[in-house]
Design a protein around this motif. Structure first.
Motif, mmCIF file in Angstrom:
data_model
loop_
_atom_site.group_PDB
_atom_site.id
_atom_site.type_symbol
_atom_site.label_atom_id
_atom_site.label_comp_id
_atom_site.label_asym_id
_atom_site.label_seq_id
_atom_site.Cartn_x
_atom_site.Cartn_y
_atom_site.Cartn_z
ATOM 1 N N PRO A 27 -44.722 75.164 59.551
ATOM 2 C CA PRO A 27 -44.318 75.709 60.696
ATOM 3 C C PRO A 27 -42.940 76.154 60.799
ATOM 4 C CG PRO A 27 -46.025 73.718 61.136
ATOM 5 C CD PRO A 27 -45.544 73.869 59.578
ATOM 6 N N PRO A 28 -42.034 75.550 60.169
ATOM 7 C CA PRO A 28 -40.371 75.966 60.460
ATOM 8 C C PRO A 28 -40.291 77.647 59.947
ATOM 9 C CG PRO A 28 -40.250 73.860 59.628
ATOM 10 C CD PRO A 28 -41.831 74.188 59.412
ATOM 11 N N GLY A 29 -41.308 78.004 59.155
ATOM 12 C CA GLY A 29 -41.101 79.356 58.679
ATOM 13 C C GLY A 29 -41.851 80.625 59.629
ATOM 14 N N LEU A 30 -42.237 79.734 60.861
ATOM 15 C CA LEU A 30 -43.174 80.739 61.788
ATOM 16 C C LEU A 30 -42.314 80.646 62.919
ATOM 17 C CD1 LEU A 30 -46.479 78.906 61.085
ATOM 18 C CD2 LEU A 30 -45.588 80.917 59.904
ATOM 19 N N PRO A 31 -42.687 81.806 63.873
ATOM 20 C CA PRO A 31 -41.979 81.804 64.925
ATOM 21 C C PRO A 31 -42.443 80.503 65.798
ATOM 22 C CG PRO A 31 -43.075 84.066 64.589
ATOM 23 C CD PRO A 31 -43.513 82.865 63.248
ATOM 24 N N THR A 32 -41.510 80.151 66.654
ATOM 25 C CA THR A 32 -41.801 78.732 67.458
ATOM 26 C C THR A 32 -42.914 79.129 68.553
ATOM 27 O OG1 THR A 32 -39.340 78.524 67.764
ATOM 28 C CG2 THR A 32 -40.756 77.553 69.114
ATOM 29 N N HIS A 33 -43.843 78.019 68.450
ATOM 30 C CA HIS A 33 -45.026 77.913 69.327
ATOM 31 C C HIS A 33 -46.185 78.542 68.560
ATOM 32 C CE1 HIS A 33 -42.395 76.047 72.230
ATOM 33 N NE2 HIS A 33 -41.878 77.265 72.742
ATOM 34 N N THR A 34 -46.176 79.057 67.351
ATOM 35 C CA THR A 34 -47.199 79.661 66.624
ATOM 36 C C THR A 34 -48.256 78.489 66.304
ATOM 37 O OG1 THR A 34 -45.796 81.270 65.557
ATOM 38 C CG2 THR A 34 -47.878 80.670 64.418
ATOM 39 N N PRO A 35 -49.290 78.819 66.664
ATOM 40 C CA PRO A 35 -50.329 77.609 66.607
ATOM 41 C C PRO A 35 -50.773 77.533 65.049
ATOM 42 C CG PRO A 35 -51.155 79.084 68.440
ATOM 43 C CD PRO A 35 -49.787 79.755 67.717
ATOM 44 N N VAL A 36 -50.655 76.281 64.744
ATOM 45 C CA VAL A 36 -51.130 75.963 63.039
ATOM 46 C C VAL A 36 -52.080 74.885 62.909
ATOM 47 C CG1 VAL A 36 -50.386 75.701 60.947
ATOM 48 C CG2 VAL A 36 -48.680 76.805 62.833
ATOM 49 N N ALA A 37 -53.312 74.871 62.557
ATOM 50 C CA ALA A 37 -54.211 73.935 62.258
ATOM 51 C C ALA A 37 -53.962 73.574 60.872
ATOM 52 C CB ALA A 37 -55.546 74.332 62.581
ATOM 53 N N HIS A 38 -53.381 72.409 60.736
ATOM 54 C CA HIS A 38 -53.038 72.079 59.428
ATOM 55 C C HIS A 38 -53.190 70.447 58.845
ATOM 56 C CE1 HIS A 38 -48.416 71.184 60.018
ATOM 57 N NE2 HIS A 38 -48.940 71.422 61.242
ATOM 58 N N LYS A 39 -52.845 70.187 57.613
ATOM 59 C CA LYS A 39 -52.741 68.878 57.149
ATOM 60 C C LYS A 39 -51.736 68.919 56.054
ATOM 61 C CE LYS A 39 -53.273 64.572 57.106
ATOM 62 N NZ LYS A 39 -52.003 64.298 56.470
ATOM 63 N N THR A 40 -50.766 68.071 56.520
ATOM 64 C CA THR A 40 -49.603 67.626 55.449
ATOM 65 C C THR A 40 -50.017 66.619 54.496
ATOM 66 O OG1 THR A 40 -48.450 66.302 56.953
ATOM 67 C CG2 THR A 40 -48.008 68.682 56.918
ATOM 68 N N GLY A 41 -49.301 66.356 53.638
ATOM 69 C CA GLY A 41 -49.328 65.338 52.389
ATOM 70 C C GLY A 41 -48.181 64.993 51.719
ATOM 71 N N TRP A 42 -47.699 63.705 51.445
ATOM 72 C CA TRP A 42 -46.639 63.542 50.492
ATOM 73 C C TRP A 42 -46.554 62.277 50.080
ATOM 74 C CZ3 TRP A 42 -47.009 63.139 55.697
ATOM 75 C CH2 TRP A 42 -46.607 62.112 56.490
ATOM 76 N N VAL A 43 -46.061 62.319 48.669
ATOM 77 C CA VAL A 43 -46.024 61.157 47.947
ATOM 78 C C VAL A 43 -44.319 61.219 47.305
ATOM 79 C CG1 VAL A 43 -48.009 60.128 47.697
ATOM 80 C CG2 VAL A 43 -47.224 61.650 45.848
ATOM 81 N N ASN A 44 -43.966 60.361 46.404
ATOM 82 C CA ASN A 44 -42.829 60.805 45.623
ATOM 83 C C ASN A 44 -42.827 62.111 44.877
ATOM 84 O OD1 ASN A 44 -41.425 58.635 46.553
ATOM 85 N ND2 ASN A 44 -42.024 57.132 44.778
ATOM 86 N N GLY A 45 -41.713 63.047 45.124
ATOM 87 C CA GLY A 45 -41.844 64.121 44.507
ATOM 88 C C GLY A 45 -42.983 65.215 44.705
ATOM 89 N N VAL A 46 -43.782 64.900 45.695
ATOM 90 C CA VAL A 46 -44.884 65.825 46.280
ATOM 91 C C VAL A 46 -44.746 66.105 47.801
ATOM 92 C CG1 VAL A 46 -47.377 66.059 46.706
ATOM 93 C CG2 VAL A 46 -46.265 65.067 44.378
ATOM 94 N N ARG A 47 -44.789 67.430 47.883
ATOM 95 C CA ARG A 47 -44.816 67.825 49.489
ATOM 96 C C ARG A 47 -45.735 68.818 49.589
ATOM 97 N NH1 ARG A 47 -42.574 63.632 49.930
ATOM 98 N NH2 ARG A 47 -40.955 63.000 51.378
ATOM 99 N N ASN A 48 -46.620 68.502 50.471
ATOM 100 C CA ASN A 48 -48.005 69.430 50.479
ATOM 101 C C ASN A 48 -48.171 69.853 51.853
ATOM 102 O OD1 ASN A 48 -48.664 68.944 47.581
ATOM 103 N ND2 ASN A 48 -50.172 67.652 47.986
#
Length: 290
Positions: free
Chosen positions: A219-240
């Motif tokens: 989302p930070p790379g998109l214009p403000t209020h752009t709808p995004v249906a998404h799922k994040t994930g993270w563990v050490n050294g990983v950002r998805n």
């Protein structure tokens, strides 16, 4: 001739986007995998997109998927309740394990220990708040093998559903949750076209994903209020992050960004923000004549 001209323009556009993403990631610490495609089209960029990556919490999408299959088949109901507990059987052997609350991202569910919570609510907090406890309660209810069967039956290549969250005994035996950017991208393509279970179920899953509370990667790379249906994930050294992005034109695009071996996760996220920005620019301004 017009059709050929459009094909050539689209091909050049895709090459430009792929090159831009390659330049952004070149020389950056860590490993990045990206799938970017207009909805219903083959990817315009597919950087390392067949590489298996630690799924982290993106694997929860397939627990959601299996739950909606069970709804469709009548084997589960959204208003069914499950008693909250924090003791689970390992997939291997006879051992039990408990989740560490400090490693989870949704404390309120732990406070409900011993109380019934609806399946619908567990699915919501599993996706929107990435609750590990809700995830394991749902995996326990659905079963690891049935979830694997859903992934197989739906032809979701590049997705490996292995085990519950923090089942470290299974992990030590090499049983892990892995995804590829293409695998997640193809899943989101099907979801966006109503082809996961059926149109009503796909739309319901997207509605849940639109409420995602962790929004620091795509989302930070998109214009403000752009709808995004998404799922994040993270563990050490990983950002998805894996997303369906809704453009002002009414069109959609699919963007999956995976990473591993990030020595500095905040710097890695900045790289991923930049990728999101250039993908939005490319798909918001398609080749002339499209």
């Amino acid at each position: 001739m017009i059709g050929l001209a459009l094909q050539l323009a689209a091909s050049a556009h895709a090459r430009t986007l792929a090159e831009s993403i390659s330049k952004i990631t070149a020389g950056q610490p860590g490993y990045f995998s990206v799938y970017a495609a207009r909805s219903g089209q083959s990817p315009s960029a597919c950087l390392n997109c067949d590489e298996p990556i630690n799924a982290a919490s993106t694997i929860k999408l397939f627990v959601l998927d299996a739950a909606y299959v069970a709804f469709h088949e009548g084997a589960l109901k959204p208003d069914e309740t499950i008693i909250v507990h924090n003791r689970f059987h390992s997939l291997v052997g006879t051992g039990n394990f408990a989740l560490e609350q400090k490693e989870d991202s949704y404390d309120p569910l732990y406070a409900q220990a011993g109380k019934p919570v609806s399946v619908a609510e567990l699915l919501r907090v599993m996706i929107q708040y990435s609750s590990n406890l809700a995830t394991n309660l749902m995996i326990e209810r659905l079963g690891v093998m049935p979830i694997r069967a859903v992934v197989s039956q739906q032809g979701l290549d590049g997705i490996t559903f292995g085990r519950m969250i923090e089942d470290f005994d299974a992990d030590r035996q090499g049983i892990r949750n892995r995804v590829s950017a293409r695998g997640l991208g193809n899943f989101l393509q099907k979801l966006d076209h109503g082809e996961i279970v059926g149109a009503p179920e796909s739309h319901a899953m997207i509605d849940i994903m639109l409420g995602q509370k962790f929004n620091d990667i795509i989302p930070p790379g998109l214009p403000t209020h752009t709808p995004v249906a998404h799922k994040t994930g993270w563990v050490n050294g990983v950002r998805n992050d894996a997303a369906i992005v809704f453009l002002p034109s009414g069109r959609h695009f699919i963007l999956v960004e995976l990473s591993r071996d990030l020595p500095n996760e905040s710097e890695g996220i900045k790289v991923m923000n930049r990728i999101s920005e250039v993908v939005f620019a490319a798909f918001h301004h398609p080749p002339s004549g499209e």
